[in-house]
Write a protein that holds these residues in place. Structure first.
Motif, short mmCIF file in Angstrom:
data_model
loop_
_atom_site.label_atom_id
_atom_site.label_comp_id
_atom_site.label_asym_id
_atom_site.label_seq_id
_atom_site.Cartn_x
_atom_site.Cartn_y
_atom_site.Cartn_z
N PRO A 66 0.83 -1.20 0.00
CA PRO A 66 0.00 0.00 0.00
C PRO A 66 0.87 1.25 0.00
O PRO A 66 1.98 1.25 0.54
CB PRO A 66 -0.82 -0.13 1.28
N PRO A 67 0.39 2.33 -0.62
CA PRO A 67 1.18 3.56 -0.73
C PRO A 67 1.29 4.36 0.56
O PRO A 67 2.11 5.28 0.65
CB PRO A 67 0.45 4.36 -1.80
N ALA A 68 0.48 4.03 1.58
CA ALA A 68 0.50 4.76 2.84
C ALA A 68 0.06 3.84 3.97
O ALA A 68 -0.33 2.70 3.73
CB ALA A 68 -0.42 5.98 2.76
N GLY A 69 0.10 4.35 5.18
CA GLY A 69 -0.37 3.59 6.33
C GLY A 69 0.75 2.82 7.00
O GLY A 69 1.91 2.89 6.60
N PRO A 70 0.40 2.04 8.03
CA PRO A 70 1.42 1.35 8.83
C PRO A 70 2.21 0.29 8.03
O PRO A 70 3.31 -0.06 8.42
CB PRO A 70 0.62 0.71 9.97
N TYR A 71 1.63 -0.20 6.95
CA TYR A 71 2.31 -1.24 6.16
C TYR A 71 2.74 -0.72 4.79
O TYR A 71 2.88 -1.47 3.84
CB TYR A 71 1.42 -2.48 6.05
N LYS A 72 2.96 0.59 4.75
CA LYS A 72 3.36 1.25 3.50
C LYS A 72 4.51 0.48 2.83
O LYS A 72 5.54 0.22 3.45
CB LYS A 72 3.79 2.68 3.80
N GLY A 73 4.30 0.13 1.57
CA GLY A 73 5.34 -0.50 0.77
C GLY A 73 5.64 -1.94 1.14
O GLY A 73 6.61 -2.52 0.64
N ARG A 74 4.83 -2.54 2.01
CA ARG A 74 5.08 -3.91 2.46
C ARG A 74 3.95 -4.83 2.01
O ARG A 74 2.88 -4.38 1.62
CB ARG A 74 5.22 -3.92 3.98
#
Length: 151
Positions: A66-74
């Motif tokens: 995902p592009p944002a949030g706690p798991y951004k890029g994961r």
């Protein structure tokens, strides 16, 4: 075993998949999962039906970088469900193996998931696969990480 896109042709059959009664507290239905995916496009949902031959036997959904949030890029396994009639046959393990390979091919160094603790929780399943707790808690769920060895 293979992963297949969910289309109008197979959507009803995939939505009919069910876990055992004692597992319902740990995994939401396919219908609820698809609704959550539609309600949270920012999580970059990626989902597939798990098939053996021409029969849907499971469902998997990830938050794919995902592009944002706690798991951004994961990569985060948001949902993993194997129908009650097909459990204990290695399908969940094979699904995880295929997902891990896809995520790793996408350049990831780890794969995340989480679970709600309780009697009958899925922790032993994930632990056998190699996941370890991160020490994080997300909305009451214990976050796990599978680290991929350097290639």
């Amino acid at each position: 075993m293979h992963l297949r896109e969910i289309t109008d042709d197979n959507r009803d059959a995939v939505r009919a998949l069910r876990v055992r009664r004692d597992q319902k507290q740990f995994v939401a239905s396919v219908s609820k999962s698809l609704k959550q995916a539609a309600q949270h496009p920012e999580a970059n949902p990626w989902y597939r039906a798990v098939y053996i031959g021409d029969e849907p036997v499971g469902f998997v959904m990830l938050s794919w970088k995902p592009p944002a949030g706690p798991y951004k890029g994961r990569h985060f396994i948001w949902r993993l469900l194997i129908d009650k009639r097909h459990q204990r046959r290695g399908i969940g393990r094979e699904t995880l193996t295929q997902i891990a390979a896809l995520v790793r091919a996408d350049g990831a160094t780890e794969l995340l998931t989480s679970y709600d603790p309780g009697d009958g929780e899925p922790w032993p399943f994930y632990q056998k696969f190699g996941f370890e707790p991160t020490g994080e808690i997300d909305d009451g769920e214990i976050v796990l990480r599978l680290v991929f060895p350097a290639q």
